[in-house]
Design a protein around this motif. Structure first.
Motif, PDB file in Angstrom:
ATOM      1  N   THR A   1       0.852  -1.181   0.000  1.00 28.03           N
ATOM      2  CA  THR A   1       0.000   0.000   0.000  1.00 28.03           C
ATOM      3  C   THR A   1       0.891   1.235   0.000  1.00 28.03           C
ATOM      4  OG1 THR A   1      -1.883   1.064   1.086  1.00 28.03           O
ATOM      5  CG2 THR A   1      -0.204   0.121   2.520  1.00 28.03           C
ATOM      6  N   ALA A   2       0.300   2.352  -0.301  1.00 24.40           N
ATOM      7  CA  ALA A   2       1.053   3.602  -0.280  1.00 24.40           C
ATOM      8  C   ALA A   2       1.518   3.905   1.147  1.00 24.40           C
ATOM      9  CB  ALA A   2       0.190   4.750  -0.801  1.00 24.40           C
ATOM     10  N   LEU A   3       2.683   4.520   1.259  1.00 22.96           N
ATOM     11  CA  LEU A   3       3.190   4.891   2.586  1.00 22.96           C
ATOM     12  C   LEU A   3       2.209   5.772   3.348  1.00 22.96           C
ATOM     13  CD1 LEU A   3       6.977   5.657   1.989  1.00 22.96           C
ATOM     14  CD2 LEU A   3       5.998   3.905   3.473  1.00 22.96           C
ATOM     15  N   SER A   4       1.482   6.600   2.629  1.00 20.76           N
ATOM     16  CA  SER A   4       0.544   7.518   3.272  1.00 20.76           C
ATOM     17  C   SER A   4      -0.764   6.839   3.686  1.00 20.76           C
ATOM     18  CB  SER A   4       0.236   8.685   2.331  1.00 20.76           C
ATOM     19  OG  SER A   4      -0.363   8.204   1.142  1.00 20.76           O
ATOM     20  N   ASN A   5      -0.996   5.611   3.261  1.00 25.65           N
ATOM     21  CA  ASN A   5      -2.252   4.928   3.568  1.00 25.65           C
ATOM     22  C   ASN A   5      -2.135   4.165   4.890  1.00 25.65           C
ATOM     23  OD1 ASN A   5      -4.695   3.643   3.572  1.00 25.65           O
ATOM     24  ND2 ASN A   5      -4.568   2.926   1.461  1.00 25.65           N
TER      25      ASN A   5
ATOM     26  N   GLU B   1      -1.882  -5.079   9.218  1.00 23.97           N
ATOM     27  CA  GLU B   1      -1.157  -5.578  10.398  1.00 23.97           C
ATOM     28  C   GLU B   1      -2.110  -6.259  11.373  1.00 23.97           C
ATOM     29  OE1 GLU B   1       1.179  -2.316  11.870  1.00 23.97           O
ATOM     30  OE2 GLU B   1       2.500  -2.350  10.116  1.00 23.97           O
ATOM     31  N   LYS B   2      -3.290  -5.681  11.543  1.00 24.09           N
ATOM     32  CA  LYS B   2      -4.287  -6.251  12.447  1.00 24.09           C
ATOM     33  C   LYS B   2      -4.720  -7.642  11.994  1.00 24.09           C
ATOM     34  CE  LYS B   2      -9.049  -5.442  13.958  1.00 24.09           C
ATOM     35  NZ  LYS B   2     -10.189  -4.525  13.886  1.00 24.09           N
ATOM     36  N   THR B   3      -4.728  -7.863  10.685  1.00 23.10           N
ATOM     37  CA  THR B   3      -5.207  -9.140  10.163  1.00 23.10           C
ATOM     38  C   THR B   3      -4.088 -10.143   9.906  1.00 23.10           C
ATOM     39  OG1 THR B   3      -5.255  -8.269   7.894  1.00 23.10           O
ATOM     40  CG2 THR B   3      -7.295  -8.145   9.177  1.00 23.10           C
ATOM     41  N   GLY B   4      -2.846  -9.814  10.290  1.00 21.95           N
ATOM     42  CA  GLY B   4      -1.787 -10.801  10.244  1.00 21.95           C
ATOM     43  C   GLY B   4      -0.619 -10.523   9.327  1.00 21.95           C
ATOM     44  N   PHE B   5      -0.701  -9.478   8.522  1.00 21.82           N
ATOM     45  CA  PHE B   5       0.437  -9.145   7.678  1.00 21.82           C
ATOM     46  C   PHE B   5       1.536  -8.512   8.526  1.00 21.82           C
ATOM     47  CE2 PHE B   5      -2.871  -9.409   4.483  1.00 21.82           C
ATOM     48  CZ  PHE B   5      -2.212  -9.943   3.382  1.00 21.82           C
ATOM     49  N   VAL B   6       2.782  -8.685   8.104  1.00 22.67           N
ATOM     50  CA  VAL B   6       3.932  -8.128   8.797  1.00 22.67           C
ATOM     51  C   VAL B   6       4.669  -7.223   7.821  1.00 22.67           C
ATOM     52  CG1 VAL B   6       6.113  -8.672   9.930  1.00 22.67           C
ATOM     53  CG2 VAL B   6       4.139 -10.180  10.236  1.00 22.67           C
ATOM     54  N   SER B   7       5.010  -6.043   8.265  1.00 21.32           N
ATOM     55  CA  SER B   7       5.719  -5.104   7.394  1.00 21.32           C
ATOM     56  C   SER B   7       7.107  -5.625   7.058  1.00 21.32           C
ATOM     57  CB  SER B   7       5.840  -3.736   8.073  1.00 21.32           C
ATOM     58  OG  SER B   7       6.596  -2.866   7.247  1.00 21.32           O
ATOM     59  N   ALA B   8       7.418  -5.606   5.773  1.00 14.66           N
ATOM     60  CA  ALA B   8       8.750  -6.003   5.308  1.00 14.66           C
ATOM     61  C   ALA B   8       9.500  -4.799   4.763  1.00 14.66           C
ATOM     62  CB  ALA B   8       8.632  -7.083   4.236  1.00 14.66           C
ATOM     63  N   GLY B   9       8.995  -3.607   5.058  1.00 11.10           N
ATOM     64  CA  GLY B   9       9.646  -2.387   4.604  1.00 11.10           C
ATOM     65  C   GLY B   9       9.050  -1.858   3.316  1.00 11.10           C
ATOM     66  N   VAL B  10       9.694  -0.856   2.789  1.00 12.29           N
ATOM     67  CA  VAL B  10       9.241  -0.211   1.560  1.00 12.29           C
ATOM     68  C   VAL B  10       9.734  -1.018   0.371  1.00 12.29           C
ATOM     69  CG1 VAL B  10       9.341   1.897   0.178  1.00 12.29           C
ATOM     70  CG2 VAL B  10       9.244   2.040   2.672  1.00 12.29           C
ATOM     71  N   THR B  11       8.814  -1.394  -0.512  1.00 13.75           N
ATOM     72  CA  THR B  11       9.180  -2.221  -1.659  1.00 13.75           C
ATOM     73  C   THR B  11       9.156  -1.489  -2.989  1.00 13.75           C
ATOM     74  OG1 THR B  11       6.908  -2.973  -1.915  1.00 13.75           O
ATOM     75  CG2 THR B  11       8.381  -4.332  -0.555  1.00 13.75           C
ATOM     76  N   ARG B  12       8.416  -0.396  -3.069  1.00 13.08           N
ATOM     77  CA  ARG B  12       8.376   0.397  -4.293  1.00 13.08           C
ATOM     78  C   ARG B  12       7.773   1.747  -3.991  1.00 13.08           C
ATOM     79  NH1 ARG B  12       3.391  -2.021  -7.884  1.00 13.08           N
ATOM     80  NH2 ARG B  12       2.020  -2.375  -6.148  1.00 13.08           N
ATOM     81  N   SER B  13       7.877   2.638  -4.942  1.00 13.45           N
ATOM     82  CA  SER B  13       7.385   3.993  -4.757  1.00 13.45           C
ATOM     83  C   SER B  13       6.035   4.175  -5.426  1.00 13.45           C
ATOM     84  CB  SER B  13       8.366   5.002  -5.353  1.00 13.45           C
ATOM     85  OG  SER B  13       9.586   4.961  -4.687  1.00 13.45           O
ATOM     86  N   TYR B  14       5.194   4.951  -4.825  1.00 18.89           N
ATOM     87  CA  TYR B  14       3.934   5.371  -5.426  1.00 18.89           C
ATOM     88  C   TYR B  14       4.098   6.829  -5.825  1.00 18.89           C
ATOM     89  CZ  TYR B  14       1.607   1.160  -3.948  1.00 18.89           C
ATOM     90  OH  TYR B  14       1.226  -0.137  -3.803  1.00 18.89           O
ATOM     91  N   TYR B  15       3.731   7.120  -7.028  1.00 22.71           N
ATOM     92  CA  TYR B  15       3.883   8.476  -7.534  1.00 22.71           C
ATOM     93  C   TYR B  15       2.539   9.173  -7.565  1.00 22.71           C
ATOM     94  CZ  TYR B  15       8.383   6.718  -9.014  1.00 22.71           C
ATOM     95  OH  TYR B  15       9.633   6.170  -9.017  1.00 22.71           O
ATOM     96  N   THR B  16       2.533  10.444  -7.181  1.00 26.60           N
ATOM     97  CA  THR B  16       1.319  11.250  -7.264  1.00 26.60           C
ATOM     98  C   THR B  16       1.651  12.505  -8.055  1.00 26.60           C
ATOM     99  OG1 THR B  16       1.819  12.362  -5.184  1.00 26.60           O
ATOM    100  CG2 THR B  16       0.418  10.397  -5.077  1.00 26.60           C
TER     101      THR B  16
END
Length: 78
Positions: free
Chosen positions: A50-54, A62-77
């Motif tokens: 998801t976007a960093l801002s989301n 995270e609540k449903t079980g996913f674990v952050s693995a860091g930033v994987t790509r950039s979202y451009y606006t």
């Protein structure tokens, strides 16, 4: 859900719960059932991003079980 060629990896493209049903536990129940179904199908890794801002989506994942693995790509606006 997109199934990757590796065979045991899936990727969550998106999930949407109608605004009227958000914060009722429905999304959590859906995700738990999805994890169970994928596991039963032989999926051992389930990714999403998801976007960093989301931060709302990040909290949900995270609540449903996913674990952050860091930033994987950039979202451009623009």
């Amino acid at each position: 859900v997109h199934f990757l060629p590796q065979g045991d990896i899936a990727y969550l493209r998106w999930i949407y719960i109608d605004e009227k049903r958000q914060h009722t536990g429905l999304g959590t129940a859906v995700m738990k059932q999805l994890f169970t179904e994928l596991y039963n199908m032989g999926i051992r890794r389930f990714d999403t991003d998801t976007a960093l801002s989301n931060t709302a989506a990040q909290g949900y994942y995270e609540k449903t079980g996913f674990v952050s693995a860091g930033v994987t790509r950039s979202y451009y606006t623009k």
